[in-house]
Design a protein around this motif. Structure first.
Motif, PDB file in Angstrom:
ATOM      1  N   ASN A  16       0.802  -1.216   0.000  1.00 43.81           N
ATOM      2  CA  ASN A  16       0.000   0.000   0.000  1.00 43.81           C
ATOM      3  C   ASN A  16       0.841   1.274   0.000  1.00 43.81           C
ATOM      4  N   ASN A  17       2.138   1.128  -0.249  1.00 45.04           N
ATOM      5  CA  ASN A  17       3.034   2.292  -0.361  1.00 45.04           C
ATOM      6  C   ASN A  17       2.840   3.250   0.807  1.00 45.04           C
ATOM      7  N   ILE A  18       2.932   2.730   2.006  1.00 45.65           N
ATOM      8  CA  ILE A  18       2.620   3.506   3.213  1.00 45.65           C
ATOM      9  C   ILE A  18       3.741   4.499   3.522  1.00 45.65           C
ATOM     10  N   LYS A  19       3.333   5.734   3.825  1.00 46.84           N
ATOM     11  CA  LYS A  19       4.269   6.768   4.249  1.00 46.84           C
ATOM     12  C   LYS A  19       3.825   7.277   5.618  1.00 46.84           C
ATOM     13  N   VAL A  20       4.755   7.382   6.560  1.00 46.23           N
ATOM     14  CA  VAL A  20       4.473   7.882   7.905  1.00 46.23           C
ATOM     15  C   VAL A  20       5.287   9.147   8.144  1.00 46.23           C
ATOM     16  N   LYS A  21       4.592  10.224   8.521  1.00 43.87           N
ATOM     17  CA  LYS A  21       5.247  11.508   8.749  1.00 43.87           C
ATOM     18  C   LYS A  21       4.710  12.119  10.041  1.00 43.87           C
ATOM     19  N   GLY A  22       5.340  13.208  10.480  1.00 40.32           N
ATOM     20  CA  GLY A  22       4.794  13.953  11.600  1.00 40.32           C
ATOM     21  C   GLY A  22       5.525  13.726  12.902  1.00 40.32           C
ATOM     22  N   ASN A  23       5.277  14.644  13.834  1.00 44.45           N
ATOM     23  CA  ASN A  23       5.964  14.642  15.124  1.00 44.45           C
ATOM     24  C   ASN A  23       5.079  14.192  16.276  1.00 44.45           C
ATOM     25  N   GLY A  24       3.797  13.970  16.021  1.00 42.32           N
ATOM     26  CA  GLY A  24       2.890  13.603  17.091  1.00 42.32           C
ATOM     27  C   GLY A  24       2.795  12.108  17.297  1.00 42.32           C
ATOM     28  N   THR A  25       1.975  11.718  18.258  1.00 43.18           N
ATOM     29  CA  THR A  25       1.786  10.296  18.560  1.00 43.18           C
ATOM     30  C   THR A  25       0.391   9.809  18.167  1.00 43.18           C
ATOM     31  N   VAL A  26      -0.580  10.726  18.082  1.00 43.90           N
ATOM     32  CA  VAL A  26      -1.939  10.337  17.702  1.00 43.90           C
ATOM     33  C   VAL A  26      -1.990  10.142  16.195  1.00 43.90           C
ATOM     34  N   PRO A  27      -2.381   8.952  15.729  1.00 47.04           N
ATOM     35  CA  PRO A  27      -2.340   8.687  14.290  1.00 47.04           C
ATOM     36  C   PRO A  27      -3.530   9.276  13.536  1.00 47.04           C
ATOM     37  N   MET A  28      -3.238   9.915  12.390  1.00 43.02           N
ATOM     38  CA  MET A  28      -4.243  10.360  11.432  1.00 43.02           C
ATOM     39  C   MET A  28      -3.991   9.620  10.123  1.00 43.02           C
ATOM     40  N   LEU A  29      -4.953   8.824   9.729  1.00 43.30           N
ATOM     41  CA  LEU A  29      -4.827   8.002   8.527  1.00 43.30           C
ATOM     42  C   LEU A  29      -5.713   8.596   7.441  1.00 43.30           C
ATOM     43  N   PHE A  30      -5.124   8.955   6.309  1.00 44.61           N
ATOM     44  CA  PHE A  30      -5.840   9.630   5.236  1.00 44.61           C
ATOM     45  C   PHE A  30      -6.139   8.645   4.108  1.00 44.61           C
ATOM     46  N   ALA A  31      -7.430   8.448   3.829  1.00 45.25           N
ATOM     47  CA  ALA A  31      -7.876   7.499   2.802  1.00 45.25           C
ATOM     48  C   ALA A  31      -8.330   8.271   1.566  1.00 45.25           C
ATOM     49  N   PRO A  32      -7.724   8.031   0.406  1.00 49.59           N
ATOM     50  CA  PRO A  32      -8.114   8.750  -0.808  1.00 49.59           C
ATOM     51  C   PRO A  32      -9.485   8.314  -1.313  1.00 49.59           C
ATOM     52  N   GLY A  33     -10.014   9.097  -2.228  1.00 47.79           N
ATOM     53  CA  GLY A  33     -11.237   8.729  -2.910  1.00 47.79           C
ATOM     54  C   GLY A  33     -10.958   7.885  -4.135  1.00 47.79           C
ATOM     55  N   PHE A  34     -11.996   7.574  -4.873  1.00 48.64           N
ATOM     56  CA  PHE A  34     -11.879   6.740  -6.062  1.00 48.64           C
ATOM     57  C   PHE A  34     -10.898   7.338  -7.078  1.00 48.64           C
ATOM     58  N   GLY A  35     -10.014   6.490  -7.605  1.00 45.05           N
ATOM     59  CA  GLY A  35      -9.115   6.878  -8.680  1.00 45.05           C
ATOM     60  C   GLY A  35      -7.961   7.757  -8.280  1.00 45.05           C
ATOM     61  N   CYS A  36      -7.751   7.950  -6.981  1.00 38.25           N
ATOM     62  CA  CYS A  36      -6.722   8.884  -6.516  1.00 38.25           C
ATOM     63  C   CYS A  36      -5.648   8.165  -5.705  1.00 38.25           C
ATOM     64  N   ASP A  37      -4.453   8.761  -5.700  1.00 38.70           N
ATOM     65  CA  ASP A  37      -3.388   8.256  -4.848  1.00 38.70           C
ATOM     66  C   ASP A  37      -3.267   9.145  -3.617  1.00 38.70           C
ATOM     67  N   GLN A  38      -2.318   8.804  -2.774  1.00 36.15           N
ATOM     68  CA  GLN A  38      -2.168   9.499  -1.494  1.00 36.15           C
ATOM     69  C   GLN A  38      -1.792  10.965  -1.634  1.00 36.15           C
ATOM     70  N   ASN A  39      -1.217  11.335  -2.781  1.00 35.23           N
ATOM     71  CA  ASN A  39      -0.713  12.704  -2.926  1.00 35.23           C
ATOM     72  C   ASN A  39      -1.824  13.752  -2.959  1.00 35.23           C
ATOM     73  N   VAL A  40      -3.076  13.328  -3.174  1.00 32.99           N
ATOM     74  CA  VAL A  40      -4.166  14.318  -3.133  1.00 32.99           C
ATOM     75  C   VAL A  40      -4.291  14.928  -1.744  1.00 32.99           C
ATOM     76  N   TRP A  41      -3.746  14.252  -0.741  1.00 33.03           N
ATOM     77  CA  TRP A  41      -3.858  14.728   0.638  1.00 33.03           C
ATOM     78  C   TRP A  41      -2.687  15.615   1.070  1.00 33.03           C
ATOM     79  N   ASN A  42      -1.687  15.813   0.207  1.00 27.88           N
ATOM     80  CA  ASN A  42      -0.440  16.424   0.652  1.00 27.88           C
ATOM     81  C   ASN A  42      -0.638  17.729   1.414  1.00 27.88           C
ATOM     82  N   THR A  43      -1.407  18.663   0.864  1.00 31.67           N
ATOM     83  CA  THR A  43      -1.548  19.975   1.499  1.00 31.67           C
ATOM     84  C   THR A  43      -2.254  19.865   2.845  1.00 31.67           C
ATOM     85  N   VAL A  44      -3.345  19.102   2.881  1.00 27.77           N
ATOM     86  CA  VAL A  44      -4.101  18.957   4.127  1.00 27.77           C
ATOM     87  C   VAL A  44      -3.282  18.189   5.165  1.00 27.77           C
TER      88      VAL A  44
END
Length: 281
Positions: free
Chosen positions: A9-37
């Protein structure tokens, strides 16, 4: 096994916190649609991005037509990601069908999730009169699938403009079209079939995770009526109509998207409609 899932699933983990936020794309999209948010939450959260099998830089060899013939297969992948990273109290942020996939994952293992944030979700795209208006007749959706098979590039051009809305900003549609075109057409068609012919209306009352539904203005994919249906049938849900137009606020209006998610997570609920015990307050 964990390494296999990280690559699958080409998982990328970023950030300095401990509480996980998992971003799920919509149809036909990859993870990069979430980059700004997603980037805006990296200071305070552990941000996790992933690709569905068949999209982005996922492992195409892991694709199974049988497994991914329904949204349940994608929901299982979300659970696999959580297990591989040993996540707990996950805030899942899902766009469109990504929100429904997250909801299905929460039904299987509600203990893994603390919040479910859905942008423009639809539990059923088909009209079912007189009780429900999903927005589409069966013939329209069948025609969409036929076009995908016969002229995928033409479909991508047309559908990207429809989904994105915001015709005054053609660069947004071009970005989405490029993402559609980078997805394997055969896999994309099967994902479309699983998405647009799913009916998850009866699953909504069983969701036990506190949820936020963000509804765009002038969304031709998931209407205001559909957004309210999700809210009214989902326990512990909150609802907000956005100023953002179209179906992809995380791409077209990231600042508003970030603000509303932040307000919800901070408990600043004055501007949200809430549903806690079956009554709107």
């Amino acid at each position: 096994m964990n390494q296999d899932i990280l690559a699958r699933n080409n998982i990328k983990v970023k950030g300095n916190g401990t509480v996980p936020m998992l971003f799920a794309p919509g149809f036909g999209c990859d993870q990069n649609v979430w980059n700004t948010v997603a980037e805006s939450f990296e200071d305070n959260y552990k941000v996790i991005l992933f690709d569905y099998v068949g999209a982005g830089n996922s492992d195409l060899a892991a694709y199974s037509p049988d497994k991914y013939s329904t949204l349940e297969g994608y929901a299982q992948d979300v659970l696999d990601v959580c297990e591989a990273l040993k996540l707990e109290d996950v805030i899942l942020v899902g766009h469109s069908v990504g929100g429904i996939i997250g909801a299905l994952a929460s039904l299987k293992k509600p203990e893994l999730f603390s919040s479910l944030i859905m942008l423009g979700p639809s539990p059923c795209y088909l009209n079912d009169p007189p009780e429900y208006a999903g927005g589409y007749e069966k013939e329209e959706l069948t025609g969409l699938l036929d076009l995908m098979e016969k002229n995928y590039i033409g479909w991508a051009n047309m559908f990207a403009a429809t989904v994105m809305g915001n015709p005054q900003r053609p660069e947004l549609s071009a970005d989405l079209e490029e993402r559609f075109c980078s997805t394997d057409p055969v896999i994309a068609k099967q994902f479309a079939q699983a998405t647009f012919f799913a009916d998850n209306r009866k699953d909504l009352p069983n969701i036990t995770v506190p949820s936020l539904i963000l509804q765009c203005t002038d969304d031709v994919i998931a209407s205001l009526e559909v957004g309210r249906f999700v809210h009214e049938n989902t326990p512990l849900s909150s609802f907000r109509v956005m100023e953002a137009t179209g179906h992809c606020p995380h791409m077209s209006h990231p600042e508003e998207t970030i603000r509303l998610i932040s307000e919800y997570l901070a408990g600043d609920m004055a501007s949200f409609e809430k549903k806690e015990t079956g009554d709107r307050v």
